[in-house]
Design a protein around this motif. Structure first.
Motif, mmCIF file in Angstrom:
data_model
loop_
_atom_site.group_PDB
_atom_site.id
_atom_site.type_symbol
_atom_site.label_atom_id
_atom_site.label_comp_id
_atom_site.label_asym_id
_atom_site.label_seq_id
_atom_site.Cartn_x
_atom_site.Cartn_y
_atom_site.Cartn_z
ATOM 1 N N ALA A 194 40.799 39.441 32.072
ATOM 2 C CA ALA A 194 41.739 38.444 32.590
ATOM 3 C C ALA A 194 43.145 39.024 32.628
ATOM 4 O O ALA A 194 43.565 39.708 31.692
ATOM 5 C CB ALA A 194 41.697 37.190 31.742
ATOM 6 N N GLY A 195 43.838 38.748 33.720
ATOM 7 C CA GLY A 195 45.169 39.290 33.917
ATOM 8 C C GLY A 195 45.192 40.595 34.675
ATOM 9 O O GLY A 195 46.262 41.050 35.104
ATOM 10 N N GLY A 196 44.037 41.184 34.866
ATOM 11 C CA GLY A 196 43.946 42.456 35.565
ATOM 12 C C GLY A 196 43.932 42.299 37.072
ATOM 13 O O GLY A 196 44.072 41.186 37.600
ATOM 14 N N SER A 197 43.751 43.421 37.756
ATOM 15 C CA SER A 197 43.786 43.447 39.216
ATOM 16 C C SER A 197 42.599 44.214 39.776
ATOM 17 O O SER A 197 42.072 45.123 39.128
ATOM 18 C CB SER A 197 45.083 44.111 39.705
ATOM 19 N N LEU A 198 42.203 43.825 40.957
ATOM 20 C CA LEU A 198 41.200 44.548 41.739
ATOM 21 C C LEU A 198 41.605 44.475 43.195
ATOM 22 O O LEU A 198 42.252 43.514 43.616
ATOM 23 C CB LEU A 198 39.807 43.927 41.573
ATOM 24 N N ALA A 254 43.876 48.876 63.363
ATOM 25 C CA ALA A 254 43.452 50.158 63.940
ATOM 26 C C ALA A 254 42.171 50.664 63.291
ATOM 27 O O ALA A 254 41.366 51.349 63.925
ATOM 28 C CB ALA A 254 44.560 51.186 63.787
ATOM 29 N N LYS A 255 41.979 50.321 62.031
ATOM 30 C CA LYS A 255 40.785 50.765 61.298
ATOM 31 C C LYS A 255 39.749 49.660 61.170
ATOM 32 O O LYS A 255 38.708 49.871 60.547
ATOM 33 C CB LYS A 255 41.187 51.240 59.903
ATOM 34 N N ASN A 256 40.033 48.476 61.733
ATOM 35 C CA ASN A 256 39.130 47.327 61.585
ATOM 36 C C ASN A 256 38.748 47.104 60.134
ATOM 37 O O ASN A 256 37.569 46.913 59.798
ATOM 38 C CB ASN A 256 37.886 47.509 62.446
ATOM 39 N N THR A 257 39.733 47.144 59.284
ATOM 40 C CA THR A 257 39.525 47.014 57.847
ATOM 41 C C THR A 257 40.382 45.876 57.303
ATOM 42 O O THR A 257 41.544 45.725 57.709
ATOM 43 C CB THR A 257 39.865 48.324 57.134
ATOM 44 N N VAL A 258 39.791 45.114 56.396
ATOM 45 C CA VAL A 258 40.514 44.036 55.732
ATOM 46 C C VAL A 258 40.480 44.284 54.233
ATOM 47 O O VAL A 258 39.492 44.810 53.706
ATOM 48 C CB VAL A 258 39.929 42.659 56.090
ATOM 49 N N TYR A 259 41.561 43.927 53.585
ATOM 50 C CA TYR A 259 41.698 44.135 52.152
ATOM 51 C C TYR A 259 41.996 42.804 51.461
ATOM 52 O O TYR A 259 42.544 41.886 52.063
ATOM 53 C CB TYR A 259 42.847 45.110 51.860
ATOM 54 N N LEU A 260 41.656 42.754 50.193
ATOM 55 C CA LEU A 260 42.042 41.616 49.373
ATOM 56 C C LEU A 260 42.557 42.166 48.052
ATOM 57 O O LEU A 260 41.771 42.655 47.237
ATOM 58 C CB LEU A 260 40.882 40.648 49.145
ATOM 59 N N GLN A 261 43.862 42.101 47.870
ATOM 60 C CA GLN A 261 44.473 42.503 46.610
ATOM 61 C C GLN A 261 44.476 41.290 45.693
ATOM 62 O O GLN A 261 45.040 40.245 46.044
ATOM 63 C CB GLN A 261 45.902 42.987 46.844
ATOM 64 N N MET A 262 43.841 41.441 44.551
ATOM 65 C CA MET A 262 43.703 40.332 43.613
ATOM 66 C C MET A 262 44.423 40.678 42.320
ATOM 67 O O MET A 262 44.022 41.634 41.629
ATOM 68 C CB MET A 262 42.224 40.041 43.345
ATOM 69 N N ASN A 263 45.461 39.947 42.028
ATOM 70 C CA ASN A 263 46.241 40.147 40.810
ATOM 71 C C ASN A 263 46.113 38.950 39.886
ATOM 72 O O ASN A 263 45.692 37.868 40.307
ATOM 73 C CB ASN A 263 47.713 40.362 41.162
ATOM 74 N N SER A 264 46.483 39.144 38.641
ATOM 75 C CA SER A 264 46.450 38.058 37.644
ATOM 76 C C SER A 264 45.102 37.348 37.674
ATOM 77 O O SER A 264 45.024 36.112 37.709
ATOM 78 C CB SER A 264 47.581 37.068 37.912
ATOM 79 N N LEU A 265 44.049 38.124 37.655
ATOM 80 C CA LEU A 265 42.709 37.551 37.766
ATOM 81 C C LEU A 265 42.377 36.668 36.575
ATOM 82 O O LEU A 265 42.806 36.931 35.438
ATOM 83 C CB LEU A 265 41.681 38.669 37.901
ATOM 84 N N LYS A 266 41.607 35.628 36.875
ATOM 85 C CA LYS A 266 41.197 34.658 35.871
ATOM 86 C C LYS A 266 39.673 34.619 35.800
ATOM 87 O O LYS A 266 39.000 34.951 36.784
ATOM 88 C CB LYS A 266 41.714 33.271 36.245
ATOM 89 N N PRO A 267 39.107 34.195 34.672
ATOM 90 C CA PRO A 267 37.647 34.102 34.595
ATOM 91 C C PRO A 267 37.053 33.244 35.710
ATOM 92 O O PRO A 267 35.944 33.536 36.184
ATOM 93 C CB PRO A 267 37.424 33.466 33.221
ATOM 94 N N GLU A 268 37.762 32.226 36.146
ATOM 95 C CA GLU A 268 37.244 31.367 37.216
ATOM 96 C C GLU A 268 37.239 32.055 38.578
ATOM 97 O O GLU A 268 36.721 31.487 39.547
ATOM 98 C CB GLU A 268 38.032 30.058 37.300
ATOM 99 N N ASP A 269 37.785 33.257 38.667
ATOM 100 C CA ASP A 269 37.689 34.034 39.900
ATOM 101 C C ASP A 269 36.364 34.802 39.975
ATOM 102 O O ASP A 269 36.069 35.425 41.002
ATOM 103 C CB ASP A 269 38.840 35.043 40.005
ATOM 104 N N THR A 270 35.602 34.770 38.904
ATOM 105 C CA THR A 270 34.316 35.459 38.881
ATOM 106 C C THR A 270 33.397 34.890 39.956
ATOM 107 O O THR A 270 33.158 33.681 40.009
ATOM 108 C CB THR A 270 33.655 35.323 37.505
#
Length: 115
Positions: free
Chosen positions: A14-18, A73-89
Motif C-alpha cells: 500500500a502506498g506504492g506505485s505500478l 504513434a505506438k498505439n500504446t496506452v499506459y496507466l500510472q498508478m500511485n498511492s495504491l490501496k488494497p482496494e485497488d487489487t
C-alpha cells in the motif's frame, strides 16, 4: 483484428506505485483506449479512458492517484498508478474501441496491493 498485449502488473505494498502498459497491433483505427478492472466477486468497472484527442475520464476512486496516457504513434496506452490501496487489487484489462465501434480486450494483468 486488433491484438492487445499488457504488461506491468504485480505485487506492491500500500502506498506504492505500478505502471501498466498495453500495446495494440493489427488493423489499427483506434479511437478510445481504456483500462478496466475486475476484483473477485465484483463486476468489471471502467478505471480510466482516453480518446485520441480529448481529456481523460476516471472513476472517482482513482482520481488524483492514477494517470492514463497514450502514445498514438505506438498505439500504446499506459496507466500510472500511485498511492495504491488494497482496494485497488484486481485484474486490470486494457481495452480499445475503434472508429468503427469494434471493441477489443487484453488478457488482463493482476495487480495486488497488500496492506
Amino acid at each position: 483484428q486488433v491484438q492487445l498485449v499488457e504488461s506491468g502488473g504485480g505485487f506492491v505494498q500500500a502506498g506504492g506505485s505500478l505502471k501498466l502498459s498495453c500495446a495494440a497491433s493489427g488493423t489499427i483505427s483506434i479511437n478510445v483506449m481504456a483500462w478496466y478492472r475486475q476484483a473477485p466477486g465484483k463486476q468489471r468497472e471502467m478505471v480510466a479512458e482516453k480518446t485520441r484527442v480529448s481529456t481523460a475520464n476516471y472513476i472517482d476512486s482513482v482520481k488524483g492517484r492514477f494517470t492514463i496516457s497514450r502514445d498514438n504513434a505506438k498505439n500504446t496506452v499506459y496507466l500510472q498508478m500511485n498511492s495504491l490501496k488494497p482496494e485497488d487489487t484486481a485484474v486490470y484489462y486494457c481495452t480499445v474501441r475503434t472508429i468503427f465501434q469494434a471493441q477489443y480486450w487484453g488478457q488482463g494483468t493482476q495487480v495486488t496491493v497488500s496492506s
